[in-house]
Design a protein around this motif. Structure first.
Motif, PDB file in Angstrom:
ATOM      1  N   ARG A  54       0.973  -1.096  -0.092  1.00 42.77           N
ATOM      2  CA  ARG A  54       0.080  -0.089   0.180  1.00 42.77           C
ATOM      3  C   ARG A  54       1.038   1.066   0.371  1.00 42.77           C
ATOM      4  N   ARG A  55       0.563   2.535  -0.737  1.00 40.48           N
ATOM      5  CA  ARG A  55       1.610   3.221  -1.346  1.00 40.48           C
ATOM      6  C   ARG A  55       1.101   4.248  -0.019  1.00 40.48           C
ATOM      7  N   THR A  56       2.417   4.423   0.966  1.00 40.90           N
ATOM      8  CA  THR A  56       2.414   5.682   1.693  1.00 40.90           C
ATOM      9  C   THR A  56       3.061   6.566   1.860  1.00 40.90           C
ATOM     10  N   PRO A  57       2.658   7.939   2.463  1.00 42.09           N
ATOM     11  CA  PRO A  57       3.173   8.928   2.299  1.00 42.09           C
ATOM     12  C   PRO A  57       4.565   8.610   3.408  1.00 42.09           C
ATOM     13  N   PRO A  58       6.222   9.316   2.456  1.00 39.11           N
ATOM     14  CA  PRO A  58       7.268   9.205   2.869  1.00 39.11           C
ATOM     15  C   PRO A  58       7.162  10.026   5.015  1.00 39.11           C
ATOM     16  N   VAL A  59       7.783   8.092   5.636  1.00 37.77           N
ATOM     17  CA  VAL A  59       8.127   8.748   7.416  1.00 37.77           C
ATOM     18  C   VAL A  59       9.153   9.042   7.287  1.00 37.77           C
ATOM     19  N   MET A  60      10.584   9.084   7.062  1.00 35.41           N
ATOM     20  CA  MET A  60      11.414   9.766   7.074  1.00 35.41           C
ATOM     21  C   MET A  60      11.685  11.190   7.031  1.00 35.41           C
ATOM     22  N   ARG A  87      13.553  -6.134 -14.641  1.00 32.87           N
ATOM     23  CA  ARG A  87      13.250  -5.443 -16.092  1.00 32.87           C
ATOM     24  C   ARG A  87      12.336  -4.829 -16.419  1.00 32.87           C
ATOM     25  N   GLY A  88      11.210  -6.063 -15.936  1.00 30.97           N
ATOM     26  CA  GLY A  88       9.307  -5.397 -15.888  1.00 30.97           C
ATOM     27  C   GLY A  88       9.441  -3.928 -15.776  1.00 30.97           C
ATOM     28  N   SER A  89      10.186  -3.638 -14.906  1.00 30.09           N
ATOM     29  CA  SER A  89       9.509  -1.952 -14.331  1.00 30.09           C
ATOM     30  C   SER A  89       9.886  -0.987 -14.813  1.00 30.09           C
ATOM     31  N   THR A 124      16.294   5.490  -1.564  1.00 32.71           N
ATOM     32  CA  THR A 124      16.151   4.878   0.091  1.00 32.71           C
ATOM     33  C   THR A 124      15.975   3.032  -0.107  1.00 32.71           C
ATOM     34  N   VAL A 125      16.122   2.872   0.425  1.00 28.20           N
ATOM     35  CA  VAL A 125      16.107   1.272   0.568  1.00 28.20           C
ATOM     36  C   VAL A 125      14.728   0.416   1.097  1.00 28.20           C
ATOM     37  N   SER A 126      13.657   1.325   1.367  1.00 27.42           N
ATOM     38  CA  SER A 126      12.431   0.608   1.654  1.00 27.42           C
ATOM     39  C   SER A 126      11.220   1.044   0.732  1.00 27.42           C
ATOM     40  N   SER A 127      10.655   0.662   0.270  1.00 30.80           N
ATOM     41  CA  SER A 127       9.377   0.552  -0.552  1.00 30.80           C
ATOM     42  C   SER A 127       8.199   0.937   0.395  1.00 30.80           C
ATOM     43  N   ASN A 128       8.351   1.596   1.349  1.00 28.08           N
ATOM     44  CA  ASN A 128       7.653   1.893   2.234  1.00 28.08           C
ATOM     45  C   ASN A 128       8.055   3.822   2.778  1.00 28.08           C
ATOM     46  N   ASP A 129       8.160   3.946   2.014  1.00 22.65           N
ATOM     47  CA  ASP A 129       9.034   4.935   2.136  1.00 22.65           C
ATOM     48  C   ASP A 129      10.235   5.895   1.472  1.00 22.65           C
ATOM     49  N   LEU A 130       9.046   5.664  -0.144  1.00 24.35           N
ATOM     50  CA  LEU A 130       9.478   5.605  -1.420  1.00 24.35           C
ATOM     51  C   LEU A 130       8.827   7.091  -1.582  1.00 24.35           C
ATOM     52  N   ALA A 131       9.525   8.183  -2.036  1.00 22.27           N
ATOM     53  CA  ALA A 131       9.217   9.234  -2.686  1.00 22.27           C
ATOM     54  C   ALA A 131       9.450   9.687  -3.748  1.00 22.27           C
ATOM     55  N   PRO A 132       8.556  10.105  -5.107  1.00 23.82           N
ATOM     56  CA  PRO A 132       8.819  10.399  -6.134  1.00 23.82           C
ATOM     57  C   PRO A 132       9.908  10.962  -6.606  1.00 23.82           C
ATOM     58  N   ALA A 159       8.152   1.673  -9.666  1.00 25.33           N
ATOM     59  CA  ALA A 159       7.782   2.885 -10.543  1.00 25.33           C
ATOM     60  C   ALA A 159       6.551   2.735 -10.576  1.00 25.33           C
ATOM     61  N   GLU A 160       5.289   2.318  -9.870  1.00 20.77           N
ATOM     62  CA  GLU A 160       3.673   3.235  -9.630  1.00 20.77           C
ATOM     63  C   GLU A 160       4.310   4.167  -8.454  1.00 20.77           C
ATOM     64  N   ASN A 161       4.730   3.867  -7.579  1.00 21.38           N
ATOM     65  CA  ASN A 161       5.518   4.906  -6.747  1.00 21.38           C
ATOM     66  C   ASN A 161       6.054   6.767  -6.758  1.00 21.38           C
ATOM     67  N   GLY A 162       6.515   6.454  -8.059  1.00 18.37           N
ATOM     68  CA  GLY A 162       6.855   7.227  -8.428  1.00 18.37           C
ATOM     69  C   GLY A 162       8.374   7.510  -8.510  1.00 18.37           C
ATOM     70  N   ALA A 163       9.478   6.057  -8.206  1.00 18.05           N
ATOM     71  CA  ALA A 163      10.382   5.888  -7.867  1.00 18.05           C
ATOM     72  C   ALA A 163      11.601   6.264  -9.505  1.00 18.05           C
TER      73      ALA A 163
END
Length: 354
Positions: free
Chosen positions: A8-14, A94-96, A46-54, A76-80
């Protein structure tokens, strides 16, 4: 075909900078020695998918059971903007569709990459860095340092096992010592908030798991070393050797070392940086107490706190109270005060405030 985990996409926490300066992925590749042909713009890491920002570089590292690259499509969906990984991870991701920066050891280059993205290396404009290590008392010293720095009028920050603090803004912590991506985002955020001094709790695991590589601490404080954490290190010597690198010139500029436990004397003797020692009457041996540069003596104990006298070189004396019961808390406060002195804060300014 790999079944990509969905989160689930959540806002960055750090805490991270609100106005990051963009970098180019190809420049980052040149800095850390990776292979990349993309000129994508990146603003975080970031190393965390839970803390990823565009705009982030998502760092995908192989774990014990799974490879972080399995989360590449979610990133990728979350803006990386890109993924930093090894050859195995590049194939998985590769598929991302994300630009990929390939290195042999993503964990090994993470600190350097984070410093490059956030511009928080030793030669950059960053806060004064005051670190505390040891078995017991790290959190207390760090908390006390942030409070005492604030008390003398310094805009301060802190990182403990409980929380991250940026100029009074507090966030619940995850790891005791943050991953490099979080640590350097935190430093960059502090620079934005004009934080002058940053107090950090540094565990042995932070050293052996390479979370603080490349950081040069202005003052490194040592509390004690006791028979704990053997689940990670097996025996006292291995545990000692995990801490010892923090007291070398490629890690710290100077140190304040408590002689309240026997390993403190060895740390002081083996350090290749300027060392100031401190000891507490009733905790340290009488011999160690007599030889210490600074001495802590408890003068009163009540429910409201522990009174103590700190005596140092050149006749310097400070009498104050730490609002917690126990001689160990007086020792922790004394260590923090001497660390502030070693960082360059004026003794009269400290004494007047405390």
């Amino acid at each position: 075909m790999i079944d990509t985990p969905r989160i689930r996409r959540t806002p960055p926490v750090m805490p991270r900078p609100e106005r990051p300066t963009p970098s180019r992925l190809i420049d980052l590749a040149a800095r850390i020695g990776g292979t990349c042909s993309s000129d994508a713009e990146v603003t975080g890491i970031t190393v965390s998918s839970n803390d990823l920002a565009p705009g982030d570089v998502f760092v995908a590292i192989r774990g014990l059971n799974r490879h972080g690259a399995e989360f590449a499509e979610t990133a990728a969906e979350n803006g990386a903007s890109a993924i930093l990984t090894d050859a195995e991870g590049a194939e998985i991701a590769r598929g991302s569709g994300l630009p990929t920066l390939v290195v042999d050891d993503p964990r090994g280059v993470l600190s350097d990459a984070a410093m490059a993205v956030y511009r928080t290396g030793p030669d950059d404009d960053i806060p004064l860095l005051l670190a505390t290590t040891g078995t017991n008392g790290k959190t207390s010293v760090t908390h006390l340092l942030e409070g005492m720095l604030t008390q003398i009028g310094v805009v301060a920050g802190a990182s403990t096992s409980a929380e991250r603090v940026v100029a009074g803004e507090r966030v619940v912590a995850g790891l005791t010592s943050p991953e490099p991506s979080e640590l350097h985002a935190l430093i960059a955020r502090m620079r934005e908030r004009e934080v002058e001094a940053f107090a950090v709790e540094v565990s042995a695991q932070a050293v052996t798991r390479r979370r603080v590589e490349g950081v040069i601490w202005d003052v490194m404080g040592f509390t004690n070393l006791t028979h704990e954490h053997f689940d990670d290190y097996g025996d006292m010597e291995t545990y000692y050797q995990a801490k010892a690198p923090l007291f070398r010139s490629d890690r710290s500029k100077r140190a304040v070392i408590s002689l309240d436990s026997t390993p403190g004397e060895r740390i002081a003797a083996e350090a290749d940086i300027p060392v100031t020692t401190i000891a507490t009457l009733g905790i340290a041996t009488l011999d160690a107490y007599a030889r210490a540069d600074w001495k802590v003596e408890v003068t009163s104990e009540a429910q409201s706190g522990t009174g103590f006298r700190l005596t140092g070189p050149d006749g310097r004396v400070l009498s104050t109270t730490v609002p917690v019961i126990g001689a160990h808390m007086a020792a922790n406060a004394g260590l923090g005060i001497v660390m502030m002195c070693e960082a360059g804060y004026d003794w009269d300014r400290i004494r007047a405030a405390l």
